[in-house]
Each structure stands twice: as C-alpha cells, then as structure tokens.
Scaffold this active site. Structure first.
Site, PDB file in Angstrom:
ATOM      1  N   ARG A  61       4.743  27.208  19.571  1.00 54.34           N
ATOM      2  CA  ARG A  61       3.767  27.456  20.630  1.00 54.34           C
ATOM      3  C   ARG A  61       3.978  26.495  21.800  1.00 54.34           C
ATOM      4  O   ARG A  61       4.359  25.349  21.614  1.00 54.34           O
ATOM      5  CB  ARG A  61       2.344  27.308  20.100  1.00 54.34           C
ATOM      6  CG  ARG A  61       1.903  28.391  19.142  1.00 54.34           C
ATOM      7  CD  ARG A  61       0.484  28.161  18.670  1.00 54.34           C
ATOM      8  NE  ARG A  61       0.368  26.930  17.894  1.00 54.34           N
ATOM      9  CZ  ARG A  61      -0.101  25.791  18.357  1.00 54.34           C
ATOM     10  NH1 ARG A  61      -0.512  25.689  19.611  1.00 54.34           N
ATOM     11  NH2 ARG A  61      -0.169  24.711  17.571  1.00 54.34           N
ATOM     12  N   SER A 238      -0.623  22.575  10.262  1.00 48.87           N
ATOM     13  CA  SER A 238       0.667  23.068   9.801  1.00 48.87           C
ATOM     14  C   SER A 238       1.350  22.038   8.904  1.00 48.87           C
ATOM     15  O   SER A 238       1.386  20.845   9.213  1.00 48.87           O
ATOM     16  CB  SER A 238       1.558  23.373  11.003  1.00 48.87           C
ATOM     17  OG  SER A 238       2.817  23.825  10.599  1.00 48.87           O
TER      18      SER A 238
END
Length: 535
Positions: A61, A238
């Site tokens: 991202r 994550s």
C-alpha cells in the site's frame, strides 16, 4: 438482461461522466475474468490453476499517497493528524481527468457488497482497467446473488486506473500515485499503482467512517466461532498471525481481516481472504496453502519456478507476497459471515524485542490502552534500512484505515467489552529467549495451545502473576505449554540484558501513548507501564 459478458452497452457509469469507454465487461464470472487476464497479458496461470499477477514497483500500500476530501461535513470529523486532506476542487479535477483518461479503454465492472449485516452493508461498484483486479476484488468482497445485481444501487464507487499518472501540482497530491477518498459522496479514486490491496482497504476506510455514527465498531481483525457460539476476534497488524491463528480447523472462520461489531453481534465486511504467502507451507498452514492450488485464487507477486509452481520461500520481489481467495475456499468458513457477540478478544503482537510474555490477561482499561497503542515490531531484513528490531505503533491495529480519532473506536470497544463481559488477552507471537537475532520465534504450537485454553474460558481460572513491567496478569502455567516460556525474563541467558530491553520497550510505549493522555479516563491512564515511573 444478460448476466455477464456485456460489451459497449448503456451503463450507469455514464451518469458519472465516464463516456467513450471501449468494451465494458459487466460482472464477469471468475472463468471469464481469468481468461481475459491471461489473454491481455496481465497475469499467468500457475501449475495449480491459480492466477499469478505482478504489481510492478508498488508491492504494498502507498499509505503516504492516501487523501481524504476535506469539506464542510468531514472537516471536523476526520483525524487530520493521521489523514491527509485534499480540497474538493482538487478532487473534482482529479475525477474529471481520470474519467477522460478512461475514454477508449476497456473497463471491468463488479457490483459487490461490503458488510454481511443487512442493516450495515455497503453496496460497492468497482470499476477497473485490469481484469485481474476485477477478479481480485470479486474474491475479496461479498458477491450478491445474480438477481440482486439487476437492481444494484451503489453507495460507494471505486474507480481504479493504474495507468493514470497523477500530477502532484495539478491535484495537490504527493506523487504520481494517489488514493483519494470522498467519504461524503461515496467515491474513491485510485491511480498510479497496480497493488490490488488498495481497493479492499478503501472499502474498509469508508466503513470505518460510516459505522461509528450508528454505534457499530469497525475492526481490523479476524474472527472465528466455536461449536458453543463462543465467538472470538483477533486484532493484529500484518505479520502477527491474525490470518493464521483464526484459520483453526476446530472452529468456524468468520473472516480474516475486517469485521463490524454491532447490535446483533459480529459480521464480516468481506467475502474472501487476503493472506500473506511468504514462507507459506502445507505443514504449518494447510488450509491457506490449499487455496493456492484452486482456480480463481489470485497470487500477487509470488515467484514461480520453471514449471509455474509457486516458490513461497522466494521473497526477491517482495516479502509482501499474497493470495486472495473466496472465503468458501476454506473448508470450515462461515457461509453467512455472521456470529454472536464475542466472548473473547485477542490482541496479537509480534514483539521482536523478546520482552512481552506469550499470553497475558487484560482488564477493560488495559485492553483499551493496548488497542490504542497497536504495538508490534518489525525485524531486521524485512525492510530496507531496518538492522535491528523496530517498534511499530499503529493505533487501533489499523491506523492507515481510521478516518476518525482513535478514541472514537477505543471508547466503542471499551463499552462493548464491558456490556458483553468479554475476556481480553494479549498474545505475543514474536520472540522468546532474547530479541530477534538472539532468541527464537514463539512456537506456533505453543501459541495455539494457549489460545485454545483462552478461547475455552478455562484459562481465566488459572493462577496468575503480575507482569513487573506492564502490570497485566500472566498465567503461571498453561496445560500443554512449556512453563518456562511464560516468564520471558527467565528465558534470557542474561537477565540484566532483559531488564535493559524491557526498560527500552516500556519507554517507547509511554512516549507513544502521550498523544492520547488527554482523551482517555484515569483508568486507561493507569494501565500504562510503570517501570519508568519506578526507575
């Protein structure tokens, strides 16, 4: 009206000013999307039948290139310390130029749903120029019945044109990549990046803006439920094990990444999973590994060998290799995306400093403290320039996707925990016996054994000690778990080195939380680590 495969037809996207497009592929099914992706050279078929696509320079991202339109409605509602503002004028110009750029190009349109709860769902129309992007988002969001598509009315539209190059001077953005969100009018513009995760996180961002006003808690978490309706949520950034630990064959998977907690209980925002695949193995994660052999699964930036077999140990393109697959590819996945109110909240952290215990019980105040902190740690080698463990504090375990101030979400969570008498646990999936480079990763079998005891409710009745640094309750013994790892200081060869490392981590927590001090009550303030105060 045909169900799919419609070309050059009158379509509602023209009402947006998107005219002169080439062929419009409306709600193609997976076989057609995969066929188009391969025919256009966007992706290749793997030996196991999945679709492999590469995203070029953007393998993750672009958080610094995300903007929210600042208008009369959002100006006083958005947490601007965390979100970059774009003027309505710049957004309107970007929209007009992107629509003009789409002229003459083939487009793929998918009408999908964000949110399994009928009362809180977000009908979403996604318009992309890549067929594999359409397949990706079709896997990730909820796919409505074919009859429902006939009268579909979108409340959110995403236009994703990777080939559009943004001009920072013209649009007030940072680089040639931009993700611009008009939260009031329900429109997201994505340009200059092929990373597919931007689409799914845009839906999450919009739901994070809309739902708190309805008293619904949006969460960056996975969720599952046992046979006794004992639902659990797993918060985590994550790499902390959110997807892996929730994919438990003995429990029904609700979802792996995004959920809401409302009046009726939990509901998944999505209809699929987006799992990391670096070093994925059939032995450690059989359910997820099996999805990589299924037709329709999208493998993102995964290296293939000469026989087109995925090499999940190869991180030469990126450590952030991924697979996107429909939720029903997991054998024990929920078919409804719904679950009762949770009985357990798990907050996952991968502590590369080797300080935190593998599991600890939290009070509601401690839960809010650690939720607002959102701690995990990066390890050396995963990012350029990272040579030793590096603390990461991402508030609410998902700061990039939180438009409102973190205390909005923190207070909602605290109230729900109290109302439903939820047990809260902090679980460290990071390092034991020393920091990264000296110690070893927490054994996943031991973590699963501790989780099983916590989720059953039995661990709440264990004997506890108070952690000398953080003050939370740590079990002295857990069935099936080596008692030695429950006391992290005792696992270090040099206790003095542990104390120094603990002092360092506590200092990081205290400094990070300073920005929330004026927004929380005394009970949450008291949940702060005490080592520095005593030193």
């Amino acid at each position: 009206m045909a169900e799919h495969g419609i070309y050059n037809r009158e379509f509602p996207i023209e009402k947006m000013g998107l005219t002169g497009a080439g062929s419009v592929y409306y709600n193609l099914l997976p076989a057609e999307l995969c066929e188009e992706s391969i025919r256009r050279g966007e992706a290749v078929l793997t030996a196991g039948g999945a679709l492999r696509a590469l995203t070029g320079q953007h393998t993750g991202r672009s958080a610094k290139d995300k903007f929210v339109v600042s208008d009369n409605t959002t100006r006083d509602q958005i947490w601007w310390d965390n979100n970059k503002a774009m003027s309505p004028e710049h957004f309107a110009l970007l929209k007009a130029d992107m629509l003009a750029h789409a002229a003459g190009r083939d487009l793929f349109v998918q009408d999908l749903i964000g949110g399994a709860d009928e009362n809180n769902r977000l009908p979403t129309r996604v318009i992309t120029e890549y067929a594999w992007h359409a397949q990706f988002i079709r896997n990730l969001l909820i796919r409505p019945d074919r009859d429902a598509v006939e009268d579909f009315t979108a409340k959110l539209t995403i236009i994703n044109l990777p080939s559009f190059v943004a001009d920072p001077k013209r649009y007030g953005c940072r680089t040639e990549t931009v993700i611009a969100c008009d939260l009031v009018n329900g429109l997201v513009l994505i340009a200059g990046t092929s990373y597919a995760g931007e689409m799914k996180k845009s839906v999450f961002t919009v739901l994070n803006y809309l739902l708190p006003e309805r008293g619904v808690m949006p969460m960056h978490c996975s969720a599952n439920v046992g046979d006794g309706d004992d639902a659990a949520v797993f918060f985590g950034l994550s790499g902390t094990g959110k997807t892996t630990l929730s994919a438990d064959p003995s429990r029904t998977l609700i979802g792996d990444d995004e959920h809401g907690w409302g009046e009726e209980g939990l509901f998944n925002f999505e209809g699929g999973c987006y799992a990391k695949t670096i070093r994925l193995s059939a032995e450690a994660e059989p359910e997820i590994f099996a999805t990589t052999k299924r037709f329709g699964t999208v493998l993102e930036n995964v290296v293939l060998d000469a026989d087109r077999e995925p090499d999940f140990d190869d991180g030469s393109l990126t450590e952030n290799t991924r697979c996107a697959y429909p939720l029903d590819y997991i054998p024990n996945a929920s078919r409804t995306g719904l679950a009762p109110h949770p009985k357990t909240v798990i907050m996952l952290t991968a502590d590369a400093f080797g300080v935190l215990p593998p599991i600890a019980k939290l009070t509601p105040e401690q839960a809010m403290y650690h939720f607002l902190s959102g701690y995990t740690a990066k390890v050396a080698g995963t990012e350029k320039g990272v040579t030793e463990p590096e603390a990461t504090f991402s508030t609410c375990f998902g700061a990039p996707f939180m438009p409102r101030h973190p205390t909005v979400y923190g207070n909602l969570l605290k109230a729900l925990i109290a109302k439903h008498d939820v047990q809260c646990w902090l679980v460290n999936t990071g390092w034991t016996g020393g920091a990264y480079g000296t110690g070893s990763r927490m054994p996943i079998r031991q973590t699963r054994a501790m989780l099983a005891e916590a989720l059953s409710g039995r661990l709440a009745d264990a004997e506890f000690r108070s952690d000398e640094n953080f003050g939370f309750a740590v079990p002295v013994a857990v069935p099936g778990v080596d008692a030695a790892i429950l006391n992290p200081r005792g696992t270090w060869g040099d206790p003095a080195a542990y104390d120094a490392q603990a002092k360092k981590l506590v200092d990081m927590f205290v400094k990070n939380f300073a920005k929330f001090e004026d927004h929380v009550d005394d009970g949450v303030k008291a949940a702060s680590p005490k080592l520095l105060a005593a030193a």
